[in-house]
Design a protein around this motif. Sequence first.
Motif, PDB file in Angstrom:
ATOM      1  N   ALA A   1     -14.694  -0.670  -0.078  1.00  0.00           N
ATOM      2  CA  ALA A   1     -13.498  -0.323  -0.857  1.00  0.00           C
ATOM      3  C   ALA A   1     -13.829  -0.298  -2.348  1.00  0.00           C
ATOM      4  O   ALA A   1     -13.382   0.597  -3.082  1.00  0.00           O
ATOM      5  CB  ALA A   1     -12.377  -1.317  -0.577  1.00  0.00           C
TER       6      ALA A   1
ATOM      7  N   THR B   1      -5.534   2.499  -1.254  1.00  0.00           N
ATOM      8  CA  THR B   1      -6.730   2.428  -0.409  1.00  0.00           C
ATOM      9  C   THR B   1      -7.167   0.987  -0.213  1.00  0.00           C
ATOM     10  O   THR B   1      -7.521   0.562   0.893  1.00  0.00           O
ATOM     11  CB  THR B   1      -7.864   3.246  -1.036  1.00  0.00           C
ATOM     12  OG1 THR B   1      -7.438   4.606  -1.192  1.00  0.00           O
ATOM     13  CG2 THR B   1      -9.111   3.210  -0.169  1.00  0.00           C
ATOM     14  N   ASP B   2      -7.153   0.220  -1.305  1.00  0.00           N
ATOM     15  CA  ASP B   2      -7.559  -1.182  -1.238  1.00  0.00           C
ATOM     16  C   ASP B   2      -6.602  -1.980  -0.349  1.00  0.00           C
ATOM     17  O   ASP B   2      -7.022  -2.858   0.413  1.00  0.00           O
ATOM     18  CB  ASP B   2      -7.596  -1.761  -2.648  1.00  0.00           C
ATOM     19  CG  ASP B   2      -8.230  -3.138  -2.689  1.00  0.00           C
ATOM     20  OD1 ASP B   2      -9.172  -3.369  -1.906  1.00  0.00           O
ATOM     21  OD2 ASP B   2      -7.780  -3.974  -3.489  1.00  0.00           O
TER      22      ASP B   2
ATOM     23  N   ASP C   1     -14.130   7.128  -7.076  1.00  0.00           N
ATOM     24  CA  ASP C   1     -12.942   7.928  -7.387  1.00  0.00           C
ATOM     25  C   ASP C   1     -12.596   7.913  -8.871  1.00  0.00           C
ATOM     26  O   ASP C   1     -12.029   8.889  -9.383  1.00  0.00           O
ATOM     27  CB  ASP C   1     -11.747   7.420  -6.578  1.00  0.00           C
ATOM     28  CG  ASP C   1     -11.900   7.700  -5.088  1.00  0.00           C
ATOM     29  OD1 ASP C   1     -12.730   8.561  -4.736  1.00  0.00           O
ATOM     30  OD2 ASP C   1     -11.205   7.059  -4.278  1.00  0.00           O
TER      31      ASP C   1
ATOM     32  N   GLY D   1     -15.725   2.795  -3.149  1.00  0.00           N
ATOM     33  CA  GLY D   1     -14.820   3.948  -3.120  1.00  0.00           C
ATOM     34  C   GLY D   1     -13.985   4.051  -4.384  1.00  0.00           C
ATOM     35  O   GLY D   1     -13.802   5.143  -4.938  1.00  0.00           O
TER      36      GLY D   1
ATOM     37  N   ILE E   1      -4.763  -0.874   2.186  1.00  0.00           N
ATOM     38  CA  ILE E   1      -4.991  -0.542   3.594  1.00  0.00           C
ATOM     39  C   ILE E   1      -6.262  -1.224   4.092  1.00  0.00           C
ATOM     40  O   ILE E   1      -6.335  -1.686   5.240  1.00  0.00           O
ATOM     41  CB  ILE E   1      -5.085   0.984   3.781  1.00  0.00           C
ATOM     42  CG1 ILE E   1      -3.744   1.641   3.416  1.00  0.00           C
ATOM     43  CG2 ILE E   1      -5.458   1.323   5.216  1.00  0.00           C
ATOM     44  CD1 ILE E   1      -2.543   1.119   4.184  1.00  0.00           C
ATOM     45  N   GLY E   2      -7.263  -1.313   3.214  1.00  0.00           N
ATOM     46  CA  GLY E   2      -8.469  -2.067   3.575  1.00  0.00           C
ATOM     47  C   GLY E   2      -8.149  -3.525   3.844  1.00  0.00           C
ATOM     48  O   GLY E   2      -8.695  -4.144   4.770  1.00  0.00           O
TER      49      GLY E   2
ATOM     50  N   MET F   1      -3.387   5.207  -6.345  1.00  0.00           N
ATOM     51  CA  MET F   1      -3.953   5.641  -5.074  1.00  0.00           C
ATOM     52  C   MET F   1      -5.137   4.761  -4.680  1.00  0.00           C
ATOM     53  O   MET F   1      -5.369   4.508  -3.499  1.00  0.00           O
ATOM     54  CB  MET F   1      -4.390   7.110  -5.172  1.00  0.00           C
ATOM     55  CG  MET F   1      -3.234   8.084  -5.390  1.00  0.00           C
ATOM     56  SD  MET F   1      -1.898   7.932  -4.171  1.00  0.00           S
ATOM     57  CE  MET F   1      -2.736   8.483  -2.695  1.00  0.00           C
ATOM     58  N   ALA F   2      -5.870   4.265  -5.684  1.00  0.00           N
ATOM     59  CA  ALA F   2      -6.958   3.331  -5.402  1.00  0.00           C
ATOM     60  C   ALA F   2      -6.405   2.014  -4.870  1.00  0.00           C
ATOM     61  O   ALA F   2      -6.970   1.404  -3.950  1.00  0.00           O
ATOM     62  CB  ALA F   2      -7.781   3.089  -6.665  1.00  0.00           C
TER      63      ALA F   2
ATOM     64  N   ARG G   1       1.212   4.143  -2.850  1.00  0.00           N
ATOM     65  CA  ARG G   1       0.935   5.544  -2.529  1.00  0.00           C
ATOM     66  C   ARG G   1       2.095   6.446  -2.946  1.00  0.00           C
ATOM     67  O   ARG G   1       1.882   7.514  -3.541  1.00  0.00           O
ATOM     68  CB  ARG G   1       0.671   5.710  -1.030  1.00  0.00           C
ATOM     69  CG  ARG G   1       0.304   7.151  -0.649  1.00  0.00           C
ATOM     70  CD  ARG G   1       0.052   7.307   0.828  1.00  0.00           C
ATOM     71  NE  ARG G   1       1.244   7.056   1.621  1.00  0.00           N
ATOM     72  CZ  ARG G   1       1.311   7.207   2.942  1.00  0.00           C
ATOM     73  NH1 ARG G   1       0.227   7.586   3.603  1.00  0.00           N
ATOM     74  NH2 ARG G   1       2.426   6.957   3.596  1.00  0.00           N
TER      75      ARG G   1
ATOM     76  N   GLY H   1       0.818  -1.202   0.000  1.00  0.00           N
ATOM     77  CA  GLY H   1       0.000   0.000   0.000  1.00  0.00           C
ATOM     78  C   GLY H   1       0.855   1.257   0.000  1.00  0.00           C
ATOM     79  O   GLY H   1       0.621   2.184  -0.791  1.00  0.00           O
TER      80      GLY H   1
END
Length: 390
Positions: free
Chosen positions: A210, A169-170, A217, A213, A172-173, A165-166, A153, A149
């Motif tokens: 996720a 996020t995924d 986005d 989201g 970190i989920g 960036m997606a 990033r 992740g």
Amino acid sequence: MTDFLVRHFVKNYQEVENAAVRTAYGVFASIVGILCNTFLFWVKFVIGLVLNSVSVTADAFNNLSDAASSVISFIGVKMAGKPADKEHPFGHGRIEYIAAFVVSFLVLEVGITFLKDSIGKIRNPEVLNFQIVSVVILLLSVGVKLWLGIFNRRLGRKIDSKVMMAVFTDSIGDVITTGATIISVVFFGLTGINIDGIVGFCVALVVIWAGIGIARDTLEPLIGEAIDPEMCEKVKSFVESYDGIVGTHDLIIHNYGPNKNMASIHAEVPNNADIEEAHELIDRIERDAARKLGMMLVIHMDPVEMQNEHIMQMRRQVEETLAQIDDKCSIHDFRAVNGENQINLIFDMVVPFGYTEEQKAELQKKLTERLREADCRYHCVIMMEHSYVS
């Protein structure tokens, strides 16, 4: 670690504005994602079978969907890097957004599938097999996903990639969901109480969220999102930095993929400036914008009064009166036409998007009345418009 990998696997890695280098970053990140997620899938899938755990198995297939997502990202980045052609004169950059949108459906499909399985486990719990080695391996997988992740990033920020960036996020989920899975397994080992179905249910909800989201986005730039204030300030400051430009307004930016923007802006010049010199200045700014900002910038030249103190005073009077009525609005392109019995005040007014036609009419009425109180000869000719800045 990330810098080491980038230096060794991305040629000319410092030239992030270069389309070929940006594509290389995307391809490299996709390959790393495929390798990491495939490894984690097999590890968690085996552990899920050993433990007879739906939450662990759900987590495993989430990683498999992440690997598939990386494959789609790989294809999307490669296709997005294709140069412009006759059929697509603005390039193929938006394919990257479409690829990310497809990824969101994969994530949603996995989440919905295991939401159903978790509900079944809640209704009919099965016996778990607790083993400390499985917990250790799951902890290691948390570390891998956390690194992946952060890796995405850093690269995503470097090349301004919504897809990366997606993925961040995924990832970190995934860290959160795997952590929840560990809690359920350890909780069972300590108490003998099976909360696997409940945790699996929560994991599924996080995965679904996720996916939603990521879809949100990536849909925004496809539909046409508002201009980022930082980008707006960057372009306006760039144009206004040239001698001879006294202000700017009406900036519009169209996005055709990451770092692929086409923009237009109104640049204000003194109305007594030599027309040929002003035109040459505008042409120079447009050429410099292509070279320094990496965007095609079309500039409309607006002449403004800079010497007639009477007209400038009327403009200040309109601005101050409007600020007293509604400080969320502003004006530009101000002109005044003097007559014996009437003075036409002609200008554009920028109002927030949320204003109804009734509110606009009421605002225009109040402003006109206030100005006529100051001078009964004033007659306002107002063009209402909206800002394109977020």
